[in-house]
Every structure is written in C-alpha cells, then in structure tokens.
Design an enzyme around this catalytic site. Structure first.
Site, short mmCIF file in Angstrom:
data_model
loop_
_atom_site.label_atom_id
_atom_site.label_comp_id
_atom_site.label_asym_id
_atom_site.label_seq_id
_atom_site.Cartn_x
_atom_site.Cartn_y
_atom_site.Cartn_z
CE LYS A 8 -1.74 -0.76 3.93
NZ LYS A 8 -1.29 -2.63 4.12
NE ARG A 83 -5.02 0.83 9.05
CZ ARG A 83 -3.70 -0.13 8.22
NH1 ARG A 83 -3.51 -1.26 8.31
NH2 ARG A 83 -2.89 0.85 8.39
NE ARG A 122 7.42 -2.26 6.46
CZ ARG A 122 6.65 -2.36 6.66
NH1 ARG A 122 5.40 -1.60 5.33
NH2 ARG A 122 6.02 -3.24 7.57
NE ARG A 155 6.23 -0.71 10.16
CZ ARG A 155 5.10 -0.67 10.09
NH1 ARG A 155 4.76 0.22 8.86
NH2 ARG A 155 3.93 -1.26 9.76
NE ARG A 166 1.58 -4.48 10.95
CZ ARG A 166 2.58 -5.22 10.11
NH1 ARG A 166 3.79 -5.50 11.31
NH2 ARG A 166 2.43 -4.62 9.53
P1 AP5 Z 1 4.78 -1.56 1.93
O1 AP5 Z 1 4.37 -0.82 0.15
O2 AP5 Z 1 5.80 -0.82 3.51
O3 AP5 Z 1 3.50 -2.35 2.25
P2 AP5 Z 1 2.70 -1.80 3.41
O4 AP5 Z 1 1.05 -3.05 2.97
O5 AP5 Z 1 2.34 -0.04 3.28
O6 AP5 Z 1 3.06 -2.55 4.81
P3 AP5 Z 1 2.50 -2.00 6.13
O7 AP5 Z 1 3.19 -3.32 7.01
O8 AP5 Z 1 3.09 -0.49 6.51
O9 AP5 Z 1 1.03 -1.70 5.97
P4 AP5 Z 1 0.51 -1.95 7.82
O10 AP5 Z 1 -1.10 -1.54 7.23
O11 AP5 Z 1 -0.04 -3.08 8.60
O12 AP5 Z 1 1.11 -0.72 8.42
P5 AP5 Z 1 0.70 0.68 8.58
O13 AP5 Z 1 1.70 1.62 8.74
O14 AP5 Z 1 -0.06 0.96 7.91
O15 AP5 Z 1 5.53 -3.19 1.53
C1 AP5 Z 1 6.38 -3.83 1.80
C2 AP5 Z 1 7.51 -4.57 1.08
O16 AP5 Z 1 7.99 -4.68 0.52
C3 AP5 Z 1 8.73 -2.96 1.98
O17 AP5 Z 1 10.04 -3.33 2.16
C4 AP5 Z 1 8.48 -2.72 0.10
O18 AP5 Z 1 10.07 -2.08 -0.04
C5 AP5 Z 1 8.22 -3.53 -0.72
N1 AP5 Z 1 7.49 -3.84 -2.03
C6 AP5 Z 1 6.49 -3.17 -2.40
N2 AP5 Z 1 6.20 -3.80 -3.35
C7 AP5 Z 1 6.68 -4.63 -4.33
C8 AP5 Z 1 6.62 -4.93 -5.11
N3 AP5 Z 1 5.66 -4.97 -5.80
N4 AP5 Z 1 7.63 -5.92 -5.60
C9 AP5 Z 1 8.95 -6.01 -5.16
N5 AP5 Z 1 8.93 -5.39 -3.13
C10 AP5 Z 1 7.63 -4.39 -3.17
O19 AP5 Z 1 0.15 0.72 10.20
C11 AP5 Z 1 0.96 0.53 10.82
C12 AP5 Z 1 0.13 0.25 12.65
O20 AP5 Z 1 -0.95 1.21 12.66
C13 AP5 Z 1 -1.52 -0.73 12.92
O21 AP5 Z 1 -0.81 -2.43 13.13
C14 AP5 Z 1 -2.11 -0.70 13.42
O22 AP5 Z 1 -2.26 -0.43 15.07
C15 AP5 Z 1 -1.68 0.67 12.91
N6 AP5 Z 1 -2.37 1.72 12.46
C16 AP5 Z 1 -2.40 2.37 11.14
N7 AP5 Z 1 -3.60 2.74 10.56
C17 AP5 Z 1 -4.59 2.78 11.31
C18 AP5 Z 1 -5.71 3.45 11.21
N8 AP5 Z 1 -6.64 3.71 9.82
N9 AP5 Z 1 -6.83 2.70 12.01
C19 AP5 Z 1 -6.03 2.53 13.27
N10 AP5 Z 1 -4.69 2.16 13.19
C20 AP5 Z 1 -4.16 2.11 12.35
#
Ligand code: AP5
Length: 213
Positions: A8, A83, A122, A155, A166
C-alpha cells in the site's frame, strides 16, 4: 487498502509523485506521534506493537486534522485509512465538510508468502517514512535513507507473530468495509504481486494519465 505488507505504502508514494498530491499515511502519522512522545502516541504504541488497530477516535482526529491543511485542496492519497466502519463513516463526513469526493478506493491483493518475504526484508526510515526492500528496492548506501540520510530500521511490528496478527486484524476489521465501496463502484483491485516497474502503468490504467502541468 490492503493487508500488511501488500505494498500500500509503496503504491501510495508512487501515486503521490505521479499526480503531485500529498500522501497521508495513517501508520506514518501514528509513528510520528509515538516518536514525539505525546499522550496519544503512548496509547497508539501499545496497540501498534501488538498489531491491533489504534482506537478510532485517535486515528480519526489525527487524519481529520491533517486533511484540513491547505495542501490537500487539489487532492490527496490516503494510505491505511479507513480501516474500520467507524473510520469509513468519519471519512464520508470529513469529505462532505470539505466539499470533496472519494474518486477511487484501490485495494491491493497479495499472497501471504509474498507478504512475509516482503516484511522481513523491509527497512523503513523513521525520520521521513521512506520504505526500502533489501533485495528489490535497496537503498543506495546500506542502512541509510536515500531521501533524508536517516538510519533505516526494521519496524517493531515486523516480526512474524505480529505480522500474522496484523493479517488477522485486517481480515476481520478492515476487509469487510471493502463491500461498502464495491457497492458504489469505487473499489478497484491492484495486484500486489507486480514488479516495481510494472506498478506505475497499472496505476495509470485505473486512475488515468497524470495531467502534465
Ligand atoms: P509496503 O509498501 O511498505 O507495504 P504496506 O502494505 O504499506 O505495509 P505496512 O506493513 O506498512 O502495512 P500495515 O497496514 O501493516 O502498516 P501501517 O504502517 O499502515 O511494502 C512492504 C515491503 O515490500 C517494502 O519493503 C517494499 O519495498 C516492498 N515492496 C512493495 N511492493 C513491492 C513490489 N511490487 N515488488 C517488490 N517489493 C515490493 O500500520 C501500522 C499499524 O498502525 C497498524 O498495525 C495499526 O496498529 C496502526 N494503524 C495504521 N492505520 C490505522 C488506522 N486507520 N486505524 C487504526 N490503526 C491504524
């Protein structure tokens, strides 16, 4: 929208660059609050380190405040919000207040094996939120962010047990809100399995060519 590690954030940042609009990432804003040591940050950290959703009130407040800034006037991309059903309803209210509409909800799909492989390799920059992959998108200099020179980290929620949790939280609490957007024809799927260089083309197919200014 999409499961953890589906890509994402990577896609949101590409969209931001291609269409010259700000990227508003809920996870990054929460990590910023944690780093600042605010009361909300302390609450958020407790949930994030367990892989649970942070309480709606906190996330909605932070997102609403960010969306009220003038740089969002010509559009924005939201990464990781909404979410939950309460957040989806809050987003409707915020958009209405700002006379804005949601164009598209992009949902990223990826196999669990892809996700585990990605998250373990990552590395993230705690200073500017840039994201790298040690094999597929490595930084120019090992351990150092290309964008701001910050030290790259793994992280604390990117450990296998928490990643699995998650994923369950996504399936139970977030996936069900997809139907809401499918019902009005706004939800579009984008594969999380594409190679990095295939992503801009896939984005253009869905969102259209960026305007040349
Ligand atoms: P990346 O793009 O970082 O993936 P992502 O889907 O953004 O992964 P996240 O782990 O950040 O998602 P998440 O939803 O768990 O975490 P968030 O920070 O939002 O890609 C992953 C890896 O793959 C990277 O190394 C990238 O380089 C690589 N990659 C990507 N595409 C590729 C490709 N095509 N080919 C090769 N490599 C590739 O949330 C964290 C926490 O915050 C949550 O668990 C929750 O506790 C809280 N939180 C966040 N938002 C909310 C909300 N709205 N409500 C309540 N709690 C929330």
């Amino acid at each position: 929208m999409g499961p953890p590690g589906s890509g994402k954030g990577t896609r949101a940042k590409m969209i931001g660059k291609m269409y010259r609009i700000p990227v508003i990432a809920a996870g990054d804003m929460l990590r910023e609050a944690v780093a600042k040591g605010t009361d909300e940050g302390a609450v958020a950290r407790a949930y994030m380190s367990r892989g649970e959703l942070v309480p709606d009130d906190i996330v909605i407040r932070i997102t609403e405040e960010r969306l009220s800034k003038p740089d969002t006037e010509n559009g924005f991309v939201l990464d990781g919000f909404p979410r939950s059903m309460r957040q989806a309803v809050a987003l409707d209210r915020i958009l209405k207040k700002q006379n804005a509409t949601l164009d598209t909800l992009l949902y990223v799909t990826a196999k669990p094996d892809t996700i585990v492989g990605r998250l373990s390799l990552r590395r993230s920059c705690p200073k500017c939120g840039a994201v790298y992959h040690l094999r597929d998108m490595p930084p120019k200099e090992e351990g150092v962010c290309d964008e701001c020179g910050g030290r790259l980290i793994l992280r604390e929620d990117d450990v296998e047990e928490i990643i699995r949790h998650r994923f369950e939280v996504y399936e139970k609490q977030t996936f069900p809100i997809l139907e809401r957007y499918q019902a009005v024809g706004k939800a579009k799927e984008i594969s999380g399995e594409l190679n990095i260089d295939q992503i801009p083309g896939a984005i253009e197919e869905i969102l259209g060519k960026p305007q040349v200014l």
